[in-house]
Design a protein around this motif. Structure first.
Motif, PDB file in Angstrom:
ATOM      1  N   GLY A  61       0.730  -1.223   0.012  1.00 39.31           N
ATOM      2  CA  GLY A  61      -0.112  -0.005   0.072  1.00 39.31           C
ATOM      3  C   GLY A  61       0.766   1.328   0.171  1.00 39.31           C
ATOM      4  O   GLY A  61       1.649   1.431   0.928  1.00 39.31           O
ATOM      5  N   GLY A  62       0.775   1.908  -1.118  1.00 39.63           N
ATOM      6  CA  GLY A  62       1.408   3.360  -0.951  1.00 39.63           C
ATOM      7  C   GLY A  62       2.804   3.010  -1.256  1.00 39.63           C
ATOM      8  O   GLY A  62       3.224   2.003  -1.663  1.00 39.63           O
ATOM      9  N   GLU A  63       3.672   3.825  -0.305  1.00 46.71           N
ATOM     10  CA  GLU A  63       5.147   3.756  -0.477  1.00 46.71           C
ATOM     11  C   GLU A  63       5.450   3.351   0.981  1.00 46.71           C
ATOM     12  O   GLU A  63       5.650   4.097   1.904  1.00 46.71           O
ATOM     13  N   VAL A  64       5.515   1.828   1.374  1.00 52.49           N
ATOM     14  CA  VAL A  64       5.749   1.298   2.630  1.00 52.49           C
ATOM     15  C   VAL A  64       7.040   1.747   3.306  1.00 52.49           C
ATOM     16  O   VAL A  64       6.990   1.841   4.494  1.00 52.49           O
ATOM     17  N   THR A  65       7.908   2.119   2.361  1.00 55.17           N
ATOM     18  CA  THR A  65       9.351   2.519   3.121  1.00 55.17           C
ATOM     19  C   THR A  65       9.193   3.815   3.663  1.00 55.17           C
ATOM     20  O   THR A  65      10.115   3.847   4.532  1.00 55.17           O
TER      21      THR A  65
END
Length: 83
Positions: A61-65
């Protein structure tokens, strides 16, 4: 009746994205997106699932980082759940 124990969990931790990845093509289509999962509620829910002794966690989901702290929090919390 068969007992079911979960050995794989995919966590959708965000639909937020800062659109800053070098390879991002979505930045051409609109502004960054906000939207975050309440991690405290997610972990409370996971506590009641019938988990195997070893569980594979996938973060999506989205940018997990962008949410590295939450990834470590999820790992630590799930590791401590009583089976």
């Amino acid at each position: 009746m068969t007992d079911i124990n979960i050995n794989h969990i995919t966590l959708g931790i965000s639909n937020g994205c800062n659109l800053k990845c070098k390879y991002c093509f979505c930045a051409d289509f609109g502004p960054p997106i906000d939207g975050f999962t309440r991690f405290d509620e997610l972990l409370e829910f996971l506590k009641y699932l019938p988990l195997e002794d070893e569980v594979t966690l996938i973060f999506a989901g989205g940018e997990v980082t962008l949410f590295e702290d939450n990834i470590y929090l999820a790992y630590e919390s799930i590791s401590k759940f009583n089976r």
